[in-house]
Design an enzyme around this catalytic site. Structure first.
Site, PDB file in Angstrom:
ATOM      1  CE  LYS A  91     -26.349 -16.237 -22.491  1.00 39.86           C
ATOM      2  NZ  LYS A  91     -26.717 -15.038 -21.689  1.00 39.86           N
ATOM      3  CE1 TYR A 145     -33.326 -29.489 -25.664  1.00 38.27           C
ATOM      4  CE2 TYR A 145     -34.515 -30.852 -27.242  1.00 38.27           C
ATOM      5  CZ  TYR A 145     -33.792 -30.735 -26.071  1.00 38.27           C
ATOM      6  OH  TYR A 145     -33.545 -31.855 -25.307  1.00 38.27           O
ATOM      7  CE  LYS A 149     -29.818 -30.667 -25.638  1.00 38.78           C
ATOM      8  NZ  LYS A 149     -28.983 -30.997 -24.471  1.00 38.78           N
ATOM      9  NE  ARG A 186     -39.750 -33.297 -20.542  1.00 36.42           N
ATOM     10  CZ  ARG A 186     -38.481 -33.412 -20.236  1.00 36.42           C
ATOM     11  NH1 ARG A 186     -37.701 -34.183 -20.952  1.00 36.42           N
ATOM     12  NH2 ARG A 186     -37.954 -32.779 -19.213  1.00 36.42           N
TER      13      ARG A 186
HETATM   14  N1  LIG Z   1     -36.018 -36.017 -20.763  1.00 39.47           N
HETATM   15  C1  LIG Z   1     -35.914 -36.373 -22.034  1.00 39.47           C
HETATM   16  O1  LIG Z   1     -36.768 -37.105 -22.550  1.00 39.47           O
HETATM   17  C2  LIG Z   1     -34.750 -35.901 -22.863  1.00 39.47           C
HETATM   18  C3  LIG Z   1     -34.730 -36.241 -24.221  1.00 39.47           C
HETATM   19  C4  LIG Z   1     -33.678 -35.828 -25.007  1.00 39.47           C
HETATM   20  C5  LIG Z   1     -32.620 -35.122 -24.435  1.00 39.47           C
HETATM   21  N2  LIG Z   1     -32.655 -34.815 -23.128  1.00 39.47           N
HETATM   22  C6  LIG Z   1     -31.517 -34.035 -22.585  1.00 39.47           C
HETATM   23  O2  LIG Z   1     -31.139 -34.503 -21.310  1.00 39.47           O
HETATM   24  C7  LIG Z   1     -30.730 -33.424 -20.485  1.00 39.47           C
HETATM   25  C8  LIG Z   1     -31.523 -33.418 -19.190  1.00 39.47           C
HETATM   26  O3  LIG Z   1     -32.912 -33.278 -19.491  1.00 39.47           O
HETATM   27  P1  LIG Z   1     -34.022 -33.398 -18.352  1.00 39.47           P
HETATM   28  O4  LIG Z   1     -35.188 -34.042 -18.952  1.00 39.47           O
HETATM   29  O5  LIG Z   1     -33.425 -33.950 -17.133  1.00 39.47           O
HETATM   30  O6  LIG Z   1     -34.396 -31.851 -18.170  1.00 39.47           O
HETATM   31  P2  LIG Z   1     -34.543 -30.995 -16.829  1.00 39.47           P
HETATM   32  O7  LIG Z   1     -35.097 -29.684 -17.246  1.00 39.47           O
HETATM   33  O8  LIG Z   1     -35.265 -31.771 -15.794  1.00 39.47           O
HETATM   34  O9  LIG Z   1     -33.035 -30.835 -16.365  1.00 39.47           O
HETATM   35  C9  LIG Z   1     -32.169 -29.895 -16.918  1.00 39.47           C
HETATM   36  C10 LIG Z   1     -31.350 -29.284 -15.791  1.00 39.47           C
HETATM   37  O10 LIG Z   1     -30.428 -28.345 -16.349  1.00 39.47           O
HETATM   38  C11 LIG Z   1     -30.412 -27.187 -15.520  1.00 39.47           C
HETATM   39  N3  LIG Z   1     -29.961 -26.062 -16.330  1.00 39.47           N
HETATM   40  C12 LIG Z   1     -30.565 -25.513 -17.409  1.00 39.47           C
HETATM   41  N4  LIG Z   1     -29.828 -24.494 -17.883  1.00 39.47           N
HETATM   42  C13 LIG Z   1     -28.729 -24.405 -17.089  1.00 39.47           C
HETATM   43  C14 LIG Z   1     -27.588 -23.556 -17.089  1.00 39.47           C
HETATM   44  N5  LIG Z   1     -27.432 -22.583 -17.974  1.00 39.47           N
HETATM   45  N6  LIG Z   1     -26.647 -23.754 -16.127  1.00 39.47           N
HETATM   46  C15 LIG Z   1     -26.789 -24.734 -15.204  1.00 39.47           C
HETATM   47  N7  LIG Z   1     -27.846 -25.570 -15.171  1.00 39.47           N
HETATM   48  C16 LIG Z   1     -28.810 -25.401 -16.097  1.00 39.47           C
HETATM   49  C17 LIG Z   1     -31.854 -27.061 -15.034  1.00 39.47           C
HETATM   50  O11 LIG Z   1     -31.987 -26.250 -13.900  1.00 39.47           O
HETATM   51  C18 LIG Z   1     -32.203 -28.518 -14.772  1.00 39.47           C
HETATM   52  O12 LIG Z   1     -31.868 -28.903 -13.468  1.00 39.47           O
HETATM   53  C19 LIG Z   1     -30.907 -32.154 -21.314  1.00 39.47           C
HETATM   54  O13 LIG Z   1     -29.686 -31.796 -21.898  1.00 39.47           O
HETATM   55  C20 LIG Z   1     -31.884 -32.568 -22.384  1.00 39.47           C
HETATM   56  O14 LIG Z   1     -31.735 -31.811 -23.554  1.00 39.47           O
HETATM   57  C21 LIG Z   1     -33.703 -35.161 -22.330  1.00 39.47           C
END
Ligand SMILES: NC(=O)c1ccc[n+]([C@@H]2O[C@H](COP(=O)([O-])OP(=O)(O)OC[C@H]3O[C@@H](n4cnc5c(N)ncnc54)[C@H](O)[C@@H]3O)[C@@H](O)[C@H]2O)c1
Length: 323
Positions: A91, A145, A149, A186
């Site tokens: 979603k 996922y 994406k 992770r």
């Molecule tokens: N960390 C990585 O290595 C990595 C790699 C590829 C992509 N990403 C992308 O980067 C972004 C951040 O990742 P991250 O590692 O900081 O993850 P994270 O889980 O620490 O942060 C994601 C944040 O999104 C919030 N969230 C989730 N669903 C939500 C919703 N419906 N409404 C409002 N807030 C919502 C969560 O509460 C959280 O604070 C993500 O989109 C992720 O797919 C991260």
């Protein structure tokens, strides 16, 4: 500038928020705290240029006033999280991306999407270049996922073409650093958590699968640079230094001085065997390369985890002494 950062209470979003506030911008973090933590942004609560809105971006979004950028980082990001939160993940990357694009359009704002190297699935091309379309199993466990994406990228490009929205897309490769949740599953957080508590280090498969690890400050630098360049197609941001997962475990054991043994478990379904970014585009376009050395980055991350574990054990002690 006035920026809305969705997912700003999470790992990457909170580091980006720090940087944007440091540069003098106004930041509204919109987060439902599904996988994030209010602690990550608590220090900004008294800043008049900062606002926190507790909201699920998969529902309609309403924001009062001007917005210059909508930066969409909300999404569960670790396999443990998105396997458990499968529908929420689908979603937020579909409805949430649609809603945030709508917000950008209504406000006349620019739009920035955090996509992922997972759009390449279990890649058959190495290193992964942006023009590679990927090898994704849509109905496998990771499909929730990877496919959402891929949808997020598709709808972002559609808004760019159809509505002339000024958009950016990054494909983030494994990122680590302080504030990566200890229990988010992770590889870096798992290994450090296990090493620091002298628990067995869980090695999925034989550890010959490779990953590349970028430090969060390098990623934030790449994000900020891309905001300044009008380029709408996806850009890889990652560290091209390839390491086997076994090598990573050995380095972490050494840096923590841990006595943990390494315990093998079967590889999860559809786990990619190799992940390696081709970052020529980011180099050319942004004059960007990751700067942080792995040992230095891990050392900083480990000392953050030590503090976290100390805090957790103090909280536990305090709770157990309650009448
Ligand atoms: N960390 C990585 O290595 C990595 C790699 C590829 C992509 N990403 C992308 O980067 C972004 C951040 O990742 P991250 O590692 O900081 O993850 P994270 O889980 O620490 O942060 C994601 C944040 O999104 C919030 N969230 C989730 N669903 C939500 C919703 N419906 N409404 C409002 N807030 C919502 C969560 O509460 C959280 O604070 C993500 O989109 C992720 O797919 C991260």
């Amino acid at each position: 500038m006035k920026l809305v950062v969705t997912g700003g209470a999470g790992f990457i979003g909170s580091h980006l928020t720090d940087r944007l506030l440091n540069e003098g911008h106004h930041v509204t973090v919109m987060d439902n705290l599904l996988t994030g933590n209010i602690k990550n942004i608590a220090r900004h609560m008294s800043n008049t240029r900062f606002q926190f809105l507790h909201h699920d971006v998969s529902n309609h979004i309403h924001i009062v006033g001007d917005v210059d950028w909508v930066i969409h980082f909300a999404s569960p990001a670790s396999p443990v999280d998105y396997l458990q939160l499968s529908i929420e993940t689908l979603k937020v990357n579909s409805l949430g991306t649609h809603n945030t694009l709508g917000l950008a359009r209504v406000k006349g704002a620019k739009y920035f999407l955090a996509s992922t190297s997972e759009v390449y699935g279990d890649p058959e091309v190495h290193p992964q270049v942006e023009t590679y379309w990927g090898n994704v199993n849509p109905i496998g466990p990771r499909g929730v996922y990877d496919e959402s994406k891929r949808f997020a990228e598709a709808i972002t490009m559609a808004y760019h073409h159809k509505h002339d929205l000024d958009t950016r897309i990054i494909r983030i490769f494994n990122c680590y650093g302080p504030r990566l949740r200890l229990d988010d599953g992770r590889v870096v957080s798992n290994f450090i958590g296990q090493a620091l508590t002298n628990e067995p280090i869980t090695m999925y498969g034989d550890g010959t699968q490779t990953r590349s690890f970028q430090y969060v400050s390098d990623l934030v630098e790449g994000i900020v640079r891309l905001m300044g360049v009008k380029h709408h197609e996806p850009v890889n941001l990652g560290n091209p230094q390839e390491k086997t997962v076994m090598e990573l475990a050995q380095i972490i054991k050494e840096l923590t001085g841990s006595k943990s043994e390494i315990r093998n478990k079967p590889l999860p379904v559809d786990d990619p065997k190799r992940r390696l970014p081709d970052i020529s585009k980011a180099k050319r376009l942004l004059d960007w390369t990751p700067k942080k050395d792995l040992i230095e980055g891990l050392t900083e991350t480990i000392s953050w985890y030590r503090e976290e574990l100390k805090g957790l054990s103090q909280e536990k002690q305090a709770a157990s002494s309650l009448p």
